[in-house]
Design a protein around this motif. Structure first.
Motif, PDB file in Angstrom:
ATOM      1  N   LEU A 106      -7.953   0.232  26.884  1.00 61.37           N
ATOM      2  CA  LEU A 106      -8.346  -1.053  27.453  1.00 61.37           C
ATOM      3  C   LEU A 106      -7.605  -2.165  26.718  1.00 61.37           C
ATOM      4  N   THR A 107      -6.948  -3.031  27.458  1.00 62.58           N
ATOM      5  CA  THR A 107      -6.147  -4.094  26.856  1.00 62.58           C
ATOM      6  C   THR A 107      -6.975  -4.970  25.922  1.00 62.58           C
ATOM      7  N   ASN A 108      -8.266  -5.133  26.211  1.00 64.18           N
ATOM      8  CA  ASN A 108      -9.125  -5.998  25.387  1.00 64.18           C
ATOM      9  C   ASN A 108      -9.105  -5.629  23.919  1.00 64.18           C
ATOM     10  N   TYR A 109      -8.886  -4.351  23.603  1.00 65.52           N
ATOM     11  CA  TYR A 109      -9.075  -3.877  22.229  1.00 65.52           C
ATOM     12  C   TYR A 109      -7.764  -3.457  21.564  1.00 65.52           C
ATOM     13  N   LYS A 110      -6.624  -3.839  22.150  1.00 64.20           N
ATOM     14  CA  LYS A 110      -5.332  -3.600  21.519  1.00 64.20           C
ATOM     15  C   LYS A 110      -4.994  -4.790  20.636  1.00 64.20           C
ATOM     16  N   TYR A 111      -4.752  -4.559  19.347  1.00 64.27           N
ATOM     17  CA  TYR A 111      -4.328  -5.661  18.493  1.00 64.27           C
ATOM     18  C   TYR A 111      -3.799  -5.132  17.169  1.00 64.27           C
ATOM     19  N   SER A 112      -3.108  -6.013  16.462  1.00 61.29           N
ATOM     20  CA  SER A 112      -2.593  -5.686  15.133  1.00 61.29           C
ATOM     21  C   SER A 112      -2.882  -6.855  14.213  1.00 61.29           C
ATOM     22  N   ASN A 113      -2.867  -6.578  12.911  1.00 69.38           N
ATOM     23  CA  ASN A 113      -3.154  -7.631  11.942  1.00 69.38           C
ATOM     24  C   ASN A 113      -2.426  -7.330  10.636  1.00 69.38           C
ATOM     25  N   ASP A 114      -1.850  -8.355  10.037  1.00 68.76           N
ATOM     26  CA  ASP A 114      -1.215  -8.246   8.729  1.00 68.76           C
ATOM     27  C   ASP A 114      -1.986  -9.113   7.744  1.00 68.76           C
ATOM     28  N   LYS A 115      -2.212  -8.570   6.554  1.00 62.09           N
ATOM     29  CA  LYS A 115      -3.009  -9.296   5.560  1.00 62.09           C
ATOM     30  C   LYS A 115      -2.339  -9.219   4.192  1.00 62.09           C
ATOM     31  N   LEU A 116      -2.189 -10.361   3.548  1.00 59.77           N
ATOM     32  CA  LEU A 116      -1.727 -10.451   2.172  1.00 59.77           C
ATOM     33  C   LEU A 116      -2.885 -10.907   1.302  1.00 59.77           C
ATOM     34  N   THR A 117      -3.081 -10.275   0.161  1.00 60.22           N
ATOM     35  CA  THR A 117      -4.208 -10.628  -0.701  1.00 60.22           C
ATOM     36  C   THR A 117      -3.746 -10.812  -2.141  1.00 60.22           C
ATOM     37  N   ALA A 118      -4.404 -11.731  -2.813  1.00 62.16           N
ATOM     38  CA  ALA A 118      -4.256 -11.910  -4.256  1.00 62.16           C
ATOM     39  C   ALA A 118      -5.661 -12.019  -4.822  1.00 62.16           C
ATOM     40  N   LEU A 119      -6.035 -11.102  -5.698  1.00 61.36           N
ATOM     41  CA  LEU A 119      -7.396 -11.032  -6.210  1.00 61.36           C
ATOM     42  C   LEU A 119      -7.409 -11.130  -7.729  1.00 61.36           C
ATOM     43  N   LEU A 120      -8.445 -11.782  -8.229  1.00 60.13           N
ATOM     44  CA  LEU A 120      -8.671 -11.879  -9.664  1.00 60.13           C
ATOM     45  C   LEU A 120     -10.058 -11.327  -9.955  1.00 60.13           C
ATOM     46  N   THR A 121     -10.143 -10.321 -10.826  1.00 61.81           N
ATOM     47  CA  THR A 121     -11.437  -9.723 -11.146  1.00 61.81           C
ATOM     48  C   THR A 121     -11.682  -9.747 -12.659  1.00 61.81           C
ATOM     49  N   TYR A 122     -12.956  -9.785 -13.005  1.00 61.42           N
ATOM     50  CA  TYR A 122     -13.353  -9.752 -14.407  1.00 61.42           C
ATOM     51  C   TYR A 122     -14.512  -8.758 -14.533  1.00 61.42           C
ATOM     52  N   ALA A 123     -14.409  -7.882 -15.485  1.00 61.79           N
ATOM     53  CA  ALA A 123     -15.453  -6.869 -15.691  1.00 61.79           C
ATOM     54  C   ALA A 123     -15.847  -6.839 -17.162  1.00 61.79           C
ATOM     55  N   TRP A 124     -17.159  -6.624 -17.375  1.00 62.26           N
ATOM     56  CA  TRP A 124     -17.651  -6.490 -18.734  1.00 62.26           C
ATOM     57  C   TRP A 124     -18.830  -5.526 -18.747  1.00 62.26           C
ATOM     58  N   GLY A 125     -19.132  -4.996 -19.881  1.00 65.44           N
ATOM     59  CA  GLY A 125     -20.265  -4.083 -20.003  1.00 65.44           C
ATOM     60  C   GLY A 125     -21.035  -4.375 -21.257  1.00 65.44           C
ATOM     61  N   ILE A 126     -22.250  -3.836 -21.299  1.00 64.02           N
ATOM     62  CA  ILE A 126     -23.129  -4.040 -22.446  1.00 64.02           C
ATOM     63  C   ILE A 126     -23.289  -2.704 -23.173  1.00 64.02           C
ATOM     64  N   LEU A 153      -6.950 -13.573 -21.989  1.00 60.18           N
ATOM     65  CA  LEU A 153      -7.403 -13.148 -20.656  1.00 60.18           C
ATOM     66  C   LEU A 153      -7.867 -11.692 -20.655  1.00 60.18           C
ATOM     67  N   GLU A 154      -8.216 -11.161 -21.806  1.00 57.82           N
ATOM     68  CA  GLU A 154      -8.739  -9.799 -21.915  1.00 57.82           C
ATOM     69  C   GLU A 154      -9.943  -9.621 -20.989  1.00 57.82           C
ATOM     70  N   GLY A 155      -9.947  -8.554 -20.175  1.00 64.12           N
ATOM     71  CA  GLY A 155     -11.028  -8.295 -19.227  1.00 64.12           C
ATOM     72  C   GLY A 155     -10.718  -8.736 -17.815  1.00 64.12           C
ATOM     73  N   PHE A 156      -9.688  -9.573 -17.644  1.00 59.99           N
ATOM     74  CA  PHE A 156      -9.285 -10.021 -16.312  1.00 59.99           C
ATOM     75  C   PHE A 156      -8.185  -9.111 -15.770  1.00 59.99           C
ATOM     76  N   THR A 157      -8.281  -8.783 -14.477  1.00 58.73           N
ATOM     77  CA  THR A 157      -7.260  -7.983 -13.799  1.00 58.73           C
ATOM     78  C   THR A 157      -6.804  -8.719 -12.552  1.00 58.73           C
ATOM     79  N   GLY A 158      -5.497  -8.789 -12.359  1.00 56.29           N
ATOM     80  CA  GLY A 158      -4.949  -9.398 -11.158  1.00 56.29           C
ATOM     81  C   GLY A 158      -4.365  -8.329 -10.254  1.00 56.29           C
ATOM     82  N   THR A 159      -4.556  -8.462  -8.952  1.00 61.64           N
ATOM     83  CA  THR A 159      -3.992  -7.517  -7.986  1.00 61.64           C
ATOM     84  C   THR A 159      -3.309  -8.265  -6.851  1.00 61.64           C
TER      85      THR A 159
END
Length: 279
Positions: A259-279, A241-247
């Motif tokens: 204004l009450t219309n624009y009051k809010y909160s949000n919780d987010k959980l993420t799991a990301l898989l990335t692959y990078a290479w160069g020439i 799995l060389e080149g792959f990064t998990g976060t």
């Protein structure tokens, strides 16, 4: 929550609910060194992003980006002018076409400390869509000025800070606003390619005029975001799995408003898989 200044009963589509999405992002770029010993350079890159919601399809997002520019090295500082174009689709319909240009000036004060400033202008062409019928009222230029710095506390620890000012103009004046912002980011290298990032940012928006369809009060929003991220190369688990990064990440967003219309909160959980290479 408000219409003509009066509270209303929300339907099920407007109440708080959970959702999940799948994201895909890709980018490709090229850099050309020029200028001999000074190592000036030219660069260009293209990018694509897609986020598909499970439930709230109105938030399905696609974005195509193109950016080109150069880096001019001088004794005093590095100058980086850029030019770009963004095409954003919301729920499969074109929502925004934006042409932008900017200039960043950065200077290394020492091996540990770097300061920079940047200015950017965007010509934002918002478009009415079947779901956002008032989208075209947001058309207008946007200007941004930022000041920032990075400091290496140790070879394994970096602290970054940014102050920002944004001015958004719009066809409908009640969508125009000024924003002051502050962000702090801390990065710690754990060794063997692993890292931890913690970020805290705050935005303070002040709108130009009241949207009388909601209230006679002029809108004021204050927002804060906390982000935590852990990343590691997956080759630690399996060599092929060389080149792959998990976060793994967590984000907490909290917005208050007069204004009450624009009051809010949000919780987010993420799991990301990335692959990078160069020439």
């Amino acid at each position: 929550r408000l219409f003509l200044g009066q509270p209303i009963i929300l339907n099920s589509d407007s109440t708080r609910r959970g959702d999940t999405n799948v994201q895909f992002a890709a980018s490709m770029g090229v850099v050309r060194q020029i200028g001999g010993a000074n190592r000036h350079s030219l660069f260009a890159r293209v990018g694509y992003f897609r986020g598909e919601q499970t439930l709230v399809n109105a938030l399905d997002l696609q974005a195509y980006t193109i950016k080109a520019g150069g880096v001019l090295h001088t004794r005093w500082a590095d100058f980086t002018p850029t030019f770009g174009f963004d095409h954003v689709l919301l729920s499969q319909s074109t929502y925004l076409r934006s042409f932008n240009s900017g200039l960043q000036i950065s200077r290394k004060l020492s091996r540990r400390c770097e300061l920079w400033t940047a200015i950017e202008r965007e010509d934002q062409g918002f478009i009415r869509t079947p779901l956002v019928t008032a989208g075209h009222l947001r058309q207008g230029d946007q200007y941004a000025l930022s000041l920032g710095g990075r400091y290496l506390l140790t070879p394994f620890d970096r602290l970054s800070a940014t102050l920002g000012h944004r001015r958004k103009l719009a066809r409908a004046v009640y969508y125009a606003y000024r924003r002051e912002s502050l962000s702090l980011d801390y990065t710690h290298l754990l060794g063997r390619g692993m890292f931890v990032v913690a970020g805290l940012s705050a935005d303070f928006d002040r709108y130009d005029r009241a949207d009388n369809s909601a209230s006679e009060m002029v809108r004021h929003d204050d927002a804060a975001t906390l982000q935590l991220l852990y990343g590691a190369p997956l080759s630690l688990l399996w060599k092929p799995l060389e080149g792959f990064t998990g976060t793994l990440g967590y984000e907490r967003f909290q917005q208050s408003s007069n204004l009450t219309n624009y009051k809010y909160s949000n919780d987010k959980l993420t799991a990301l898989l990335t692959y990078a290479w160069g020439i």
